[in-house]
Design a protein around this motif. Structure first.
Motif, PDB file in Angstrom:
ATOM      1  N   PRO A   9       0.780  -1.238   0.000  1.00  0.00           N
ATOM      2  CA  PRO A   9       0.000   0.000   0.000  1.00  0.00           C
ATOM      3  C   PRO A   9       0.811   1.286   0.000  1.00  0.00           C
ATOM      4  CG  PRO A   9      -0.917  -1.560   1.574  1.00  0.00           C
ATOM      5  CD  PRO A   9       0.380  -2.141   1.099  1.00  0.00           C
ATOM      6  N   MET A  10       1.979   1.300   0.664  1.00  0.00           N
ATOM      7  CA  MET A  10       2.743   2.537   0.792  1.00  0.00           C
ATOM      8  C   MET A  10       3.760   2.722  -0.328  1.00  0.00           C
ATOM      9  SD  MET A  10       1.309   3.792   3.370  1.00  0.00           S
ATOM     10  CE  MET A  10       2.358   5.195   3.732  1.00  0.00           C
ATOM     11  N   LEU A  11       3.655   1.937  -1.395  1.00  0.00           N
ATOM     12  CA  LEU A  11       4.670   1.939  -2.444  1.00  0.00           C
ATOM     13  C   LEU A  11       4.974   3.341  -2.959  1.00  0.00           C
ATOM     14  CD1 LEU A  11       6.473   0.332  -4.459  1.00  0.00           C
ATOM     15  CD2 LEU A  11       4.513   0.346  -5.999  1.00  0.00           C
ATOM     16  N   PHE A  12       3.941   4.085  -3.307  1.00  0.00           N
ATOM     17  CA  PHE A  12       4.173   5.362  -3.980  1.00  0.00           C
ATOM     18  C   PHE A  12       4.288   6.547  -3.022  1.00  0.00           C
ATOM     19  CE2 PHE A  12       2.313   2.798  -7.439  1.00  0.00           C
ATOM     20  CZ  PHE A  12       3.375   2.884  -8.320  1.00  0.00           C
ATOM     21  N   GLY A  17      13.719   2.594  -7.248  1.00  0.00           N
ATOM     22  CA  GLY A  17      13.757   1.684  -8.378  1.00  0.00           C
ATOM     23  C   GLY A  17      12.474   0.915  -8.600  1.00  0.00           C
ATOM     24  N   LEU A  18      11.854   0.416  -7.527  1.00  0.00           N
ATOM     25  CA  LEU A  18      10.621  -0.357  -7.685  1.00  0.00           C
ATOM     26  C   LEU A  18       9.498   0.517  -8.212  1.00  0.00           C
ATOM     27  CD1 LEU A  18       8.841  -2.825  -7.413  1.00  0.00           C
ATOM     28  CD2 LEU A  18       8.629  -2.356  -4.969  1.00  0.00           C
ATOM     29  N   GLN A  19       9.386   1.722  -7.672  1.00  0.00           N
ATOM     30  CA  GLN A  19       8.331   2.628  -8.131  1.00  0.00           C
ATOM     31  C   GLN A  19       8.493   2.938  -9.619  1.00  0.00           C
ATOM     32  OE1 GLN A  19      10.163   2.922  -5.420  1.00  0.00           O
ATOM     33  NE2 GLN A  19       8.778   3.128  -3.683  1.00  0.00           N
ATOM     34  N   ILE A  20       9.726   3.192 -10.028  1.00  0.00           N
ATOM     35  CA  ILE A  20       9.988   3.472 -11.444  1.00  0.00           C
ATOM     36  C   ILE A  20       9.667   2.243 -12.283  1.00  0.00           C
ATOM     37  CG2 ILE A  20      11.803   3.993 -13.123  1.00  0.00           C
ATOM     38  CD1 ILE A  20      13.180   5.554 -10.756  1.00  0.00           C
ATOM     39  N   GLN A  21      10.070   1.068 -11.822  1.00  0.00           N
ATOM     40  CA  GLN A  21       9.796  -0.164 -12.557  1.00  0.00           C
ATOM     41  C   GLN A  21       8.299  -0.363 -12.761  1.00  0.00           C
ATOM     42  OE1 GLN A  21      10.999  -3.753 -10.565  1.00  0.00           O
ATOM     43  NE2 GLN A  21      10.465  -5.072 -12.273  1.00  0.00           N
ATOM     44  N   VAL A  22       7.514  -0.150 -11.717  1.00  0.00           N
ATOM     45  CA  VAL A  22       6.065  -0.346 -11.824  1.00  0.00           C
ATOM     46  C   VAL A  22       5.459   0.658 -12.802  1.00  0.00           C
ATOM     47  CG1 VAL A  22       3.878  -0.233 -10.580  1.00  0.00           C
ATOM     48  CG2 VAL A  22       5.835  -1.389  -9.543  1.00  0.00           C
ATOM     49  N   ARG A  23       5.789   1.938 -12.624  1.00  0.00           N
ATOM     50  CA  ARG A  23       5.227   2.969 -13.505  1.00  0.00           C
ATOM     51  C   ARG A  23       5.603   2.726 -14.970  1.00  0.00           C
ATOM     52  NH1 ARG A  23       7.268   6.901  -9.550  1.00  0.00           N
ATOM     53  NH2 ARG A  23       5.575   7.545  -8.157  1.00  0.00           N
ATOM     54  N   LEU A  44      -3.085   0.153 -12.494  1.00  0.00           N
ATOM     55  CA  LEU A  44      -2.799  -0.034 -11.078  1.00  0.00           C
ATOM     56  C   LEU A  44      -4.113  -0.248 -10.347  1.00  0.00           C
ATOM     57  CD1 LEU A  44      -0.156   2.793 -10.573  1.00  0.00           C
ATOM     58  CD2 LEU A  44       0.280   0.345 -10.399  1.00  0.00           C
ATOM     59  N   VAL A  45      -4.161  -1.243  -9.506  1.00  0.00           N
ATOM     60  CA  VAL A  45      -5.376  -1.566  -8.768  1.00  0.00           C
ATOM     61  C   VAL A  45      -5.455  -0.723  -7.501  1.00  0.00           C
ATOM     62  CG1 VAL A  45      -6.617  -3.389  -7.533  1.00  0.00           C
ATOM     63  CG2 VAL A  45      -5.386  -3.929  -9.646  1.00  0.00           C
ATOM     64  N   ASP A  46      -6.595  -0.103  -7.287  1.00  0.00           N
ATOM     65  CA  ASP A  46      -6.892   0.564  -6.020  1.00  0.00           C
ATOM     66  C   ASP A  46      -7.557  -0.482  -5.129  1.00  0.00           C
ATOM     67  OD1 ASP A  46      -7.846   1.975  -3.855  1.00  0.00           O
ATOM     68  OD2 ASP A  46      -8.790   3.559  -5.034  1.00  0.00           O
ATOM     69  N   ALA A  47      -6.766  -1.057  -4.225  1.00  0.00           N
ATOM     70  CA  ALA A  47      -7.273  -2.180  -3.425  1.00  0.00           C
ATOM     71  C   ALA A  47      -8.422  -1.789  -2.511  1.00  0.00           C
ATOM     72  CB  ALA A  47      -6.130  -2.777  -2.599  1.00  0.00           C
ATOM     73  N   ASN A  48      -8.601  -0.492  -2.255  1.00  0.00           N
ATOM     74  CA  ASN A  48      -9.698  -0.047  -1.394  1.00  0.00           C
ATOM     75  C   ASN A  48     -11.023   0.057  -2.133  1.00  0.00           C
ATOM     76  OD1 ASN A  48      -8.125   0.292   0.995  1.00  0.00           O
ATOM     77  ND2 ASN A  48      -7.312   2.200   0.157  1.00  0.00           N
TER      78      ASN A  48
END
Length: 362
Positions: A9-12, A17-23, A44-48
């Motif tokens: 949940p707190m990724l962004f 590096g991970l944030q850039i990879q996902v985007r 990107l899924v909004d899990a809420n």
């Protein structure tokens, strides 16, 4: 086909590096030209608010930070799950045995109310339909450290944004006033990344050390230790698309990353794309054939070796175009096309082996 991308949940709330990879992966997948009979929508899924059951496939990035629960839920719903675990290449059979022992001990001491991150990661890897590793070293870590069969794993590296290949150091030199050779390190400020080890190794070498990266609050004392050294300067955090970052890569004599461990660090690929040689930790999944003229690996705690190879690369600066050629094939669009092929092929295999799936509320 609808593909949902998730991580913790707190990724962004931070950038790395991970944030850039996902985007970049999401953007490149959605740039792919549509193929007849193979529509693809990735988000990107909004899990809420979103339901996992409304997707045809779930792709989870990172096997830690509780992400095994996402894999469990998707599996319970009958969804195929692709997992990019981003595991340290340090995992092997010996470390796995110690981790399994620690997990059993923690369970017995707490009446099985505590589970280790190793057990959670292994659970995610077992439930995933397909696992994507960033390199051969990570593939080996997944098979030897977690018992995943090789047939379940595909290897696709990260990409590099095109603007790093056309970077120019003039902007950096104009903005900073640094005219001579210097060593650049781009990473969050932390003892794990080991900026202080690099700075101490280069003390008295006449090579300034320039740091770029966010400093979390709990690392401020570590940052103060760094800034107390006269040859160290810190530019703070720069956005990935900031032209000053690309210019810094180009202006540096050497880029260094002597951290305690890396999977496939984007900063190394970006530095090479700018034509700048790199000295990095030996604990990494990155392998580039015939690259020792521009990419040297040393132990993270061997400051003498770091200084030696840095000074060698500064003295024998390799041809920039030759350095760039090492990563010319690292394209986000190319990676996305390979991942999309896996999505389509795996959904077809999954659907052929499963009864009709009902959508359930998450």
């Amino acid at each position: 086909m609808r593909v949902g991308i998730l991580s913790y949940p707190m990724l962004f709330q931070r950038d790395g590096g991970l944030q850039i990879q996902v985007r970049e992966t999401v953007a490149a997948l959605n740039r792919l030209a549509p193929c007849a009979g193979r529509p693809l929508q990735v988000r990107l899924v909004d899990a809420n608010h979103d339901r996992l059951a409304d997707y045809d496939l779930i792709h989870v990035f990172s096997a830690i930070n509780g992400n095994f629960r996402i894999v469990e839920m998707a599996s319970e719903l009958g969804l195929p799950v692709v997992l990019s675990p981003l595991l340290s290449p340090g995992w092997n059979r010996a470390t796995a045995r110690r981790a399994e022992l620690a997990d059993r001990l923690a369970g017995r001491l707490t009446d099985w109310m505590v589970q280790t991150s190793y057990a959670q990661t292994k659970r995610a890897l077992q439930l995933a339909s397909l696992v994507i590793a960033l390199g051969e070293a990570e593939r080996d870590a997944i098979t030897q450290g977690f018992g995943v069969v090789p047939e379940k794993i595909r290897v696709f590296p990260n990409g590099v944004n095109p603007h790093f290949f056309t970077a120019n150091g003039d902007l950096f030199r104009r903005e900073t006033g640094i005219a001579g050779p210097f060593v650049l390190m781009v990473a969050s400020i932390s003892s794990y990344k080991n900026q202080l080890g690099l700075a101490l190794a280069l003390a008295g070498s006449a090579l300034p050390v320039v740091l770029i990266g966010a400093a979390p609050r709990h690392e401020l004392p570590y940052l103060q230790q760094l800034l107390a050294l006269p040859h160290v300067s810190w530019l703070g955090s720069l956005e990935h698309a900031d032209p000053l970052l690309a210019s810094a890569y180009h202006a540096a004599a050497v880029v260094a990353l002597p951290s305690q461990g890396e999977v496939l660090p984007l900063c190394v690929l970006e530095a090479l794309a700018a034509g700048t040689p790199v000295v990095m930790t030996a604990q990494s999944a990155l392998e580039l054939p015939d690259s020792t003229f521009a990419l040297r690996k040393v132990r993270w705690d061997d400051g003498a070796a770091q200084r030696l190879v840095i000074e060698q690369l500064v003295a024998e600066q390799p041809e920039r175009a030759r350095v760039q050629a090492l990563v010319s094939q690292f394209s986000w669009d190319r990676v996305a096309a390979q991942i999309a092929d896996c999505y389509h092929g795996h959904v077809q295999l999954h659907d052929a082996s499963q009864p009709a799936r009902r959508h359930h509320a998450v």
